[in-house]
Motif scaffolding. Structure first.
Motif, PDB file in Angstrom:
ATOM      1  N   GLU A  63     -36.944 -43.962 -10.864  1.00 40.60           N
ATOM      2  CA  GLU A  63     -38.453 -43.664 -11.072  1.00 40.60           C
ATOM      3  C   GLU A  63     -38.953 -44.047 -12.277  1.00 40.60           C
ATOM      4  N   LEU A  64     -38.267 -43.720 -13.267  1.00 48.56           N
ATOM      5  CA  LEU A  64     -38.807 -44.310 -14.713  1.00 48.56           C
ATOM      6  C   LEU A  64     -38.690 -45.787 -14.743  1.00 48.56           C
ATOM      7  N   GLN A  65     -37.789 -46.285 -14.352  1.00 50.36           N
ATOM      8  CA  GLN A  65     -37.707 -47.749 -14.544  1.00 50.36           C
ATOM      9  C   GLN A  65     -38.579 -48.466 -13.922  1.00 50.36           C
ATOM     10  N   ALA A  66     -38.967 -48.048 -12.633  1.00 46.40           N
ATOM     11  CA  ALA A  66     -40.031 -48.414 -11.708  1.00 46.40           C
ATOM     12  C   ALA A  66     -41.363 -48.435 -12.420  1.00 46.40           C
ATOM     13  N   ALA A  67     -41.689 -47.359 -13.077  1.00 51.39           N
ATOM     14  CA  ALA A  67     -42.950 -47.145 -13.860  1.00 51.39           C
ATOM     15  C   ALA A  67     -42.959 -48.082 -14.987  1.00 51.39           C
ATOM     16  N   LEU A  68     -41.727 -48.449 -15.556  1.00 50.01           N
ATOM     17  CA  LEU A  68     -41.843 -49.486 -16.759  1.00 50.01           C
ATOM     18  C   LEU A  68     -42.142 -50.691 -16.406  1.00 50.01           C
ATOM     19  N   ASN A  69     -41.436 -51.209 -15.116  1.00 54.04           N
ATOM     20  CA  ASN A  69     -41.623 -52.503 -14.452  1.00 54.04           C
ATOM     21  C   ASN A  69     -43.057 -52.591 -14.021  1.00 54.04           C
ATOM     22  N   ALA A  70     -43.677 -51.624 -13.330  1.00 56.96           N
ATOM     23  CA  ALA A  70     -45.212 -51.597 -13.007  1.00 56.96           C
ATOM     24  C   ALA A  70     -46.181 -51.803 -14.338  1.00 56.96           C
ATOM     25  N   ALA A  71     -45.719 -51.071 -15.488  1.00 59.04           N
ATOM     26  CA  ALA A  71     -46.652 -51.222 -16.610  1.00 59.04           C
ATOM     27  C   ALA A  71     -46.777 -52.615 -17.189  1.00 59.04           C
ATOM     28  N   VAL A  72     -45.625 -53.328 -17.075  1.00 59.04           N
ATOM     29  CA  VAL A  72     -45.657 -54.313 -17.806  1.00 59.04           C
ATOM     30  C   VAL A  72     -46.229 -55.511 -16.715  1.00 59.04           C
ATOM     31  N   ARG A  73     -46.182 -55.347 -15.573  1.00 60.40           N
ATOM     32  CA  ARG A  73     -46.715 -56.087 -14.635  1.00 60.40           C
ATOM     33  C   ARG A  73     -48.235 -56.077 -14.527  1.00 60.40           C
ATOM     34  N   GLU A  74     -48.820 -54.783 -14.688  1.00 60.68           N
ATOM     35  CA  GLU A  74     -50.158 -54.533 -14.670  1.00 60.68           C
ATOM     36  C   GLU A  74     -50.708 -54.852 -15.971  1.00 60.68           C
ATOM     37  N   ILE A  75     -50.226 -54.704 -17.200  1.00 58.88           N
ATOM     38  CA  ILE A  75     -51.014 -55.343 -18.556  1.00 58.88           C
ATOM     39  C   ILE A  75     -50.947 -56.933 -18.447  1.00 58.88           C
ATOM     40  N   ASP A  76     -50.163 -57.578 -17.655  1.00 54.41           N
ATOM     41  CA  ASP A  76     -50.123 -59.105 -17.519  1.00 54.41           C
ATOM     42  C   ASP A  76     -51.232 -59.360 -16.664  1.00 54.41           C
ATOM     43  N   GLU A  77     -51.437 -58.652 -15.369  1.00 55.75           N
ATOM     44  CA  GLU A  77     -52.486 -58.911 -14.585  1.00 55.75           C
ATOM     45  C   GLU A  77     -53.654 -58.710 -14.972  1.00 55.75           C
ATOM     46  N   GLU A  78     -53.856 -57.632 -15.845  1.00 54.73           N
ATOM     47  CA  GLU A  78     -55.301 -56.914 -16.257  1.00 54.73           C
ATOM     48  C   GLU A  78     -55.676 -57.582 -17.325  1.00 54.73           C
ATOM     49  N   ALA A  79     -54.885 -57.771 -18.301  1.00 55.13           N
ATOM     50  CA  ALA A  79     -55.244 -58.200 -19.623  1.00 55.13           C
ATOM     51  C   ALA A  79     -54.454 -59.473 -20.075  1.00 55.13           C
ATOM     52  N   GLY A  80     -53.613 -60.127 -19.228  1.00 55.53           N
ATOM     53  CA  GLY A  80     -52.763 -61.455 -19.565  1.00 55.53           C
ATOM     54  C   GLY A  80     -51.954 -61.515 -20.934  1.00 55.53           C
ATOM     55  N   LEU A  81     -51.374 -60.080 -21.009  1.00 57.37           N
ATOM     56  CA  LEU A  81     -50.410 -59.865 -21.897  1.00 57.37           C
ATOM     57  C   LEU A  81     -49.041 -60.098 -21.392  1.00 57.37           C
ATOM     58  N   VAL A  82     -47.895 -60.393 -22.217  1.00 52.89           N
ATOM     59  CA  VAL A  82     -46.663 -60.427 -21.747  1.00 52.89           C
ATOM     60  C   VAL A  82     -45.801 -59.438 -22.700  1.00 52.89           C
ATOM     61  N   LEU A  83     -45.431 -58.220 -22.013  1.00 50.08           N
ATOM     62  CA  LEU A  83     -44.326 -57.389 -22.528  1.00 50.08           C
ATOM     63  C   LEU A  83     -43.309 -57.274 -21.756  1.00 50.08           C
ATOM     64  N   THR A  84     -42.272 -56.515 -22.493  1.00 42.88           N
ATOM     65  CA  THR A  84     -40.950 -56.148 -21.809  1.00 42.88           C
ATOM     66  C   THR A  84     -40.872 -54.688 -21.608  1.00 42.88           C
ATOM     67  N   PRO A  85     -40.056 -54.205 -20.858  1.00 43.46           N
ATOM     68  CA  PRO A  85     -40.036 -52.849 -20.723  1.00 43.46           C
ATOM     69  C   PRO A  85     -39.381 -52.052 -22.013  1.00 43.46           C
ATOM     70  N   GLN A  86     -38.429 -52.888 -22.812  1.00 50.76           N
ATOM     71  CA  GLN A  86     -37.868 -52.368 -24.018  1.00 50.76           C
ATOM     72  C   GLN A  86     -38.657 -52.141 -25.049  1.00 50.76           C
ATOM     73  N   GLN A  87     -40.026 -52.464 -24.945  1.00 47.53           N
ATOM     74  CA  GLN A  87     -41.114 -52.275 -25.988  1.00 47.53           C
ATOM     75  C   GLN A  87     -41.741 -51.032 -25.623  1.00 47.53           C
ATOM     76  N   LEU A  88     -41.585 -50.354 -24.437  1.00 47.63           N
ATOM     77  CA  LEU A  88     -42.431 -49.239 -24.256  1.00 47.63           C
ATOM     78  C   LEU A  88     -41.655 -47.951 -24.463  1.00 47.63           C
ATOM     79  N   VAL A  89     -42.560 -47.004 -24.915  1.00 43.28           N
ATOM     80  CA  VAL A  89     -41.937 -45.729 -25.276  1.00 43.28           C
ATOM     81  C   VAL A  89     -42.876 -44.723 -24.456  1.00 43.28           C
TER      82      VAL A  89
END
Length: 230
Positions: A63-89
Protein backbone atom coordinates in the motif's frame (compact mmCIF):
# COMPACT_ATOMS: atom_id res chain seq x y z
CA UNK A 1 -16.00 23.29 -0.37
CA UNK A 2 -17.15 19.91 0.93
CA UNK A 3 -19.85 17.93 -0.84
CA UNK A 4 -21.96 15.84 1.50
CA UNK A 5 -23.69 12.50 1.08
CA UNK A 6 -26.11 10.61 3.29
CA UNK A 7 -24.95 7.32 1.80
CA UNK A 8 -21.78 5.53 2.87
CA UNK A 9 -19.05 6.23 0.31
CA UNK A 10 -16.04 4.10 -0.67
CA UNK A 11 -12.60 5.26 0.42
CA UNK A 12 -10.02 5.47 -2.38
CA UNK A 13 -6.25 5.38 -1.79
CA UNK A 14 -4.46 8.57 -2.81
CA UNK A 15 -1.14 10.38 -2.42
CA UNK A 16 0.12 13.95 -2.16
CA UNK A 17 3.57 15.56 -2.30
CA UNK A 18 4.44 18.51 -0.07
CA UNK A 19 7.32 19.82 -2.18
CA UNK A 20 9.78 22.25 -0.59
CA UNK A 21 12.85 24.14 -1.73
CA UNK A 22 15.38 26.53 -0.22
CA UNK A 23 14.51 29.92 -1.69
CA UNK A 24 16.10 33.31 -1.08
CA UNK A 25 13.55 34.21 1.63
CA UNK A 26 13.92 30.79 3.27
CA UNK A 27 11.95 27.55 3.06
CA UNK A 28 9.29 27.65 0.32
CA UNK A 29 6.52 25.19 -0.48
CA UNK A 30 4.76 24.50 -3.77
CA UNK A 31 1.00 25.07 -3.89
CA UNK A 32 -1.12 24.50 -6.97
CA UNK A 33 -4.63 25.81 -7.62
CA UNK A 34 -7.30 23.48 -8.90
CA UNK A 35 -9.21 24.86 -11.86
CA UNK A 36 -12.50 26.57 -11.07
CA UNK A 37 -14.06 24.28 -13.68
CA UNK A 38 -13.14 21.14 -11.70
CA UNK A 39 -16.11 19.97 -9.65
CA UNK A 40 -14.14 18.49 -6.76
CA UNK A 41 -12.51 21.33 -4.77
CA UNK A 42 -12.49 23.70 -7.75
CA UNK A 43 -10.48 26.85 -7.00
CA UNK A 44 -8.82 25.38 -3.91
CA UNK A 45 -5.07 25.62 -3.33
CA UNK A 46 -3.59 22.18 -2.67
CA UNK A 47 -0.41 20.16 -2.96
CA UNK A 48 0.08 18.11 -6.14
CA UNK A 49 -1.46 14.66 -5.85
CA UNK A 50 -4.34 12.37 -6.67
CA UNK A 51 -5.77 8.87 -6.57
CA UNK A 52 -3.69 5.72 -6.73
CA UNK A 53 -4.16 4.06 -10.15
CA UNK A 54 -3.92 0.38 -10.95
CA UNK A 55 -0.63 1.07 -12.73
CA UNK A 56 0.83 2.40 -9.47
CA UNK A 57 0.36 -0.91 -7.67
CA UNK A 58 3.56 -2.96 -7.22
CA UNK A 59 3.50 -6.71 -7.66
CA UNK A 60 3.33 -7.33 -3.92
CA UNK A 61 0.39 -4.85 -3.63
CA UNK A 62 2.26 -2.90 -0.94
CA UNK A 63 0.00 0.00 0.00
CA UNK A 64 2.75 2.47 0.89
CA UNK A 65 4.76 1.73 -2.25
CA UNK A 66 1.63 2.21 -4.38
CA UNK A 67 1.13 5.63 -2.77
CA UNK A 68 4.77 6.56 -3.42
CA UNK A 69 4.41 5.56 -7.06
CA UNK A 70 1.18 7.55 -7.37
CA UNK A 71 2.73 10.62 -5.78
CA UNK A 72 5.64 10.84 -8.23
CA UNK A 73 3.31 10.19 -11.18
CA UNK A 74 0.87 12.89 -10.08
CA UNK A 75 3.50 15.58 -9.57
CA UNK A 76 4.79 14.85 -13.07
CA UNK A 77 1.29 15.08 -14.55
CA UNK A 78 0.19 18.16 -12.62
CA UNK A 79 3.41 20.14 -12.27
CA UNK A 80 5.84 18.68 -14.82
CA UNK A 81 8.39 17.69 -12.17
CA UNK A 82 10.34 14.44 -12.10
CA UNK A 83 10.97 12.94 -8.67
CA UNK A 84 11.70 9.43 -7.41
CA UNK A 85 10.00 7.49 -4.60
CA UNK A 86 13.32 7.50 -2.74
CA UNK A 87 13.08 11.30 -2.36
CA UNK A 88 9.78 11.09 -0.46
CA UNK A 89 9.44 11.10 3.34
CA UNK A 90 6.09 10.08 4.89
CA UNK A 91 4.63 13.08 6.68
CA UNK A 92 1.02 12.25 7.56
CA UNK A 93 -1.99 10.22 6.49
CA UNK A 94 -5.50 11.63 6.11
CA UNK A 95 -8.79 9.76 5.74
CA UNK A 96 -11.70 11.87 4.55
CA UNK A 97 -14.43 11.82 7.22
CA UNK A 98 -17.71 9.96 6.84
CA UNK A 99 -20.41 12.16 5.42
CA UNK A 100 -18.29 13.53 2.57
CA UNK A 101 -19.37 12.65 -0.96
CA UNK A 102 -15.82 11.80 -2.01
CA UNK A 103 -13.57 9.99 0.42
CA UNK A 104 -9.85 9.29 0.19
CA UNK A 105 -7.15 7.67 2.30
CA UNK A 106 -4.23 9.93 1.42
CA UNK A 107 -0.55 9.69 2.22
CA UNK A 108 1.18 13.08 2.46
CA UNK A 109 4.88 12.89 1.58
CA UNK A 110 7.54 15.56 1.98
CA UNK A 111 10.04 15.96 -0.87
CA UNK A 112 12.81 18.46 -1.57
CA UNK A 113 13.31 19.92 -5.04
CA UNK A 114 17.04 19.35 -5.38
CA UNK A 115 17.62 20.80 -8.86
CA UNK A 116 16.47 23.66 -11.09
CA UNK A 117 13.40 21.97 -12.60
CA UNK A 118 10.66 24.47 -13.43
CA UNK A 119 7.01 23.92 -12.57
CA UNK A 120 4.71 23.53 -15.58
CA UNK A 121 1.09 23.11 -14.54
CA UNK A 122 -1.12 21.05 -16.83
CA UNK A 123 -3.55 23.89 -17.56
CA UNK A 124 -6.48 21.52 -17.18
CA UNK A 125 -7.10 20.24 -13.69
CA UNK A 126 -4.42 22.63 -12.35
CA UNK A 127 -4.57 26.29 -13.38
CA UNK A 128 -1.88 28.10 -11.36
CA UNK A 129 1.03 27.51 -9.01
CA UNK A 130 2.92 29.46 -6.35
CA UNK A 131 6.13 28.95 -4.42
CA UNK A 132 5.45 30.56 -1.05
CA UNK A 133 6.84 30.61 2.46
CA UNK A 134 4.48 28.60 4.70
CA UNK A 135 4.18 31.49 7.15
CA UNK A 136 3.14 33.88 4.39
CA UNK A 137 0.38 31.54 3.24
CA UNK A 138 -0.90 31.08 6.79
CA UNK A 139 -0.90 34.86 7.30
CA UNK A 140 -2.88 35.27 4.09
CA UNK A 141 -5.40 32.63 5.18
CA UNK A 142 -6.10 34.68 8.31
CA UNK A 143 -7.28 37.54 6.08
CA UNK A 144 -10.96 37.15 4.98
CA UNK A 145 -9.98 38.58 1.57
CA UNK A 146 -7.10 36.15 1.10
CA UNK A 147 -6.52 34.48 -2.27
CA UNK A 148 -5.64 31.10 -0.75
CA UNK A 149 -8.59 28.84 -0.04
CA UNK A 150 -7.32 25.77 1.81
CA UNK A 151 -8.76 22.59 3.26
CA UNK A 152 -7.66 21.45 6.74
CA UNK A 153 -5.06 18.87 5.58
CA UNK A 154 -3.24 21.53 3.53
CA UNK A 155 -3.49 24.07 6.33
CA UNK A 156 -2.17 21.71 9.01
CA UNK A 157 0.65 20.52 6.75
CA UNK A 158 1.77 24.14 6.34
CA UNK A 159 1.72 24.53 10.13
CA UNK A 160 3.99 21.47 10.28
CA UNK A 161 6.56 23.32 8.15
CA UNK A 162 6.46 26.76 9.70
CA UNK A 163 9.10 26.27 12.41
CA UNK A 164 11.77 24.90 10.07
CA UNK A 165 14.31 27.18 8.44
CA UNK A 166 15.35 25.01 5.52
CA UNK A 167 14.71 21.75 3.67
CA UNK A 168 17.32 19.75 5.58
CA UNK A 169 15.79 20.74 8.91
CA UNK A 170 12.24 19.76 8.06
CA UNK A 171 13.31 16.53 6.37
CA UNK A 172 15.41 15.51 9.38
CA UNK A 173 12.54 16.27 11.76
CA UNK A 174 10.09 14.13 9.80
CA UNK A 175 12.51 11.22 9.56
CA UNK A 176 12.76 11.16 13.36
CA UNK A 177 9.01 10.77 13.96
CA UNK A 178 6.19 8.51 12.92
CA UNK A 179 3.74 9.91 10.35
CA UNK A 180 0.74 11.55 12.02
CA UNK A 181 -2.52 9.72 11.30
CA UNK A 182 -5.66 11.84 10.90
CA UNK A 183 -9.13 10.29 10.71
CA UNK A 184 -11.36 13.35 11.23
CA UNK A 185 -14.93 13.22 12.45
CA UNK A 186 -17.22 16.09 11.41
CA UNK A 187 -19.58 17.99 13.67
CA UNK A 188 -21.73 20.62 11.99
CA UNK A 189 -21.74 23.95 13.84
CA UNK A 190 -23.14 27.39 13.13
CA UNK A 191 -21.38 28.77 10.08
CA UNK A 192 -19.32 25.69 9.34
CA UNK A 193 -17.74 22.47 10.59
CA UNK A 194 -15.65 21.28 13.53
CA UNK A 195 -13.25 18.49 12.52
CA UNK A 196 -12.32 16.32 15.50
CA UNK A 197 -9.09 14.29 15.55
CA UNK A 198 -7.95 11.40 17.74
CA UNK A 199 -6.99 12.66 21.15
CA UNK A 200 -9.73 15.27 21.34
CA UNK A 201 -12.07 14.83 24.30
CA UNK A 202 -15.05 14.86 21.94
CA UNK A 203 -13.67 12.49 19.31
CA UNK A 204 -15.70 9.45 20.37
CA UNK A 205 -18.81 11.16 21.72
CA UNK A 206 -18.93 13.91 19.05
CA UNK A 207 -19.57 16.35 21.91
CA UNK A 208 -17.42 19.37 21.09
CA UNK A 209 -18.25 21.26 24.29
CA UNK A 210 -17.22 18.73 26.94
CA UNK A 211 -14.13 19.23 29.13
CA UNK A 212 -10.78 17.72 28.25
CA UNK A 213 -8.01 17.89 25.67
CA UNK A 214 -8.54 19.52 22.30
CA UNK A 215 -7.33 18.35 18.89
CA UNK A 216 -9.53 19.84 16.21
CA UNK A 217 -9.93 22.27 13.34
CA UNK A 218 -12.73 24.77 12.95
CA UNK A 219 -13.79 25.74 9.43
CA UNK A 220 -16.22 28.61 9.90
CA UNK A 221 -17.14 31.11 7.19
CA UNK A 222 -14.17 29.78 5.16
CA UNK A 223 -11.77 30.63 8.01
CA UNK A 224 -9.58 27.90 9.54
CA UNK A 225 -8.44 27.50 13.14
CA UNK A 226 -6.37 24.50 14.29
CA UNK A 227 -6.26 23.69 18.00
CA UNK A 228 -3.96 21.11 19.58
CA UNK A 229 -4.05 21.15 23.37
CA UNK A 230 -3.31 17.59 24.47
Amino acid sequence: MIEFSEEKQPVYPAATIVLVRDGEPGLEVLLVQRSEAVRHMGGMWVFPGGRVDDADEPEDRNELQAALNAAVREIDEEAGLVLTPQQLVPMSHWTTPEGARRRFATWFFLATLEDDQQVKVDGGEISHHEWRRPGDVLAAVADPENPFKLMPPTYISLLDLIDHSDCDAVSAALREREPIMFAPRMVMIEGGICFLYAGDAGYESMDIDGPGPRHRTYLVDEQLQYIREL
